[in-house]
Design a protein around this motif. Structure first.
Motif, PDB file in Angstrom:
ATOM      1  N   UNK A 267       0.834  -1.206   0.000  1.00  0.00           N
ATOM      2  CA  UNK A 267       0.000   0.000   0.000  1.00  0.00           C
ATOM      3  C   UNK A 267       0.870   1.259   0.000  1.00  0.00           C
ATOM      4  N   UNK A 268       1.951   1.247   0.777  1.00  0.00           N
ATOM      5  CA  UNK A 268       2.866   2.386   0.810  1.00  0.00           C
ATOM      6  C   UNK A 268       3.511   2.579  -0.565  1.00  0.00           C
ATOM      7  N   UNK A 269       3.917   1.479  -1.194  1.00  0.00           N
ATOM      8  CA  UNK A 269       4.513   1.545  -2.531  1.00  0.00           C
ATOM      9  C   UNK A 269       3.534   2.045  -3.577  1.00  0.00           C
ATOM     10  N   UNK A 270       2.286   1.595  -3.476  1.00  0.00           N
ATOM     11  CA  UNK A 270       1.259   2.059  -4.417  1.00  0.00           C
ATOM     12  C   UNK A 270       1.034   3.561  -4.267  1.00  0.00           C
ATOM     13  N   UNK A 271       1.018   4.047  -3.024  1.00  0.00           N
ATOM     14  CA  UNK A 271       0.854   5.481  -2.787  1.00  0.00           C
ATOM     15  C   UNK A 271       2.069   6.251  -3.308  1.00  0.00           C
ATOM     16  N   UNK A 272       3.269   5.730  -3.044  1.00  0.00           N
ATOM     17  CA  UNK A 272       4.494   6.389  -3.500  1.00  0.00           C
ATOM     18  C   UNK A 272       4.524   6.488  -5.027  1.00  0.00           C
ATOM     19  N   UNK A 273       3.967   5.495  -5.708  1.00  0.00           N
ATOM     20  CA  UNK A 273       3.925   5.514  -7.178  1.00  0.00           C
ATOM     21  C   UNK A 273       3.145   6.722  -7.688  1.00  0.00           C
ATOM     22  N   UNK A 274       2.174   7.175  -6.924  1.00  0.00           N
ATOM     23  CA  UNK A 274       1.418   8.370  -7.312  1.00  0.00           C
ATOM     24  C   UNK A 274       2.282   9.626  -7.262  1.00  0.00           C
ATOM     25  N   UNK A 275       3.393   9.552  -6.542  1.00  0.00           N
ATOM     26  CA  UNK A 275       4.301  10.684  -6.379  1.00  0.00           C
ATOM     27  C   UNK A 275       5.601  10.510  -7.167  1.00  0.00           C
ATOM     28  N   UNK A 276       5.652   9.484  -8.028  1.00  0.00           N
ATOM     29  CA  UNK A 276       6.796   9.322  -8.907  1.00  0.00           C
ATOM     30  C   UNK A 276       7.684   8.126  -8.633  1.00  0.00           C
TER      31      UNK A 276
END
Length: 71
Positions: free
Chosen positions: A45-54
């Motif tokens: 989930x943290x990685x998926x969120x981070x993907x939204x930020x690049x």
């Protein structure tokens, strides 16, 4: 530029876990730091969120295709 020195052009991503859950931090080449706005229950989930930020982890074939500059 001094011979043998390099300028970092990539963002540095770190994932950490605390008592609250998983989070991410991104340090950009200019020194700016971004952090996740909340804790997540899983690293995915943290990685998926981070993907939204690049954030984007290289796949094996992409990593092998990188050619390093000679000094």
């Amino acid at each position: 530029m001094v011979e043998g020195t390099r300028i970092e052009r990539r963002s540095i991503w770190n994932f950490t876990i605390t008592d609250e859950g998983w989070g991410w931090t991104c340090t950009h080449p200019n020194g700016d730091v971004e952090r996740s706005s909340r804790a997540f229950t899983s690293l995915k989930e943290a990685g998926d969120d981070a993907a939204l930020y690049g954030y984007g982890a290289w796949k094996g074939a992409e990593r092998r295709a990188v050619v390093l500059d000679e000094f």
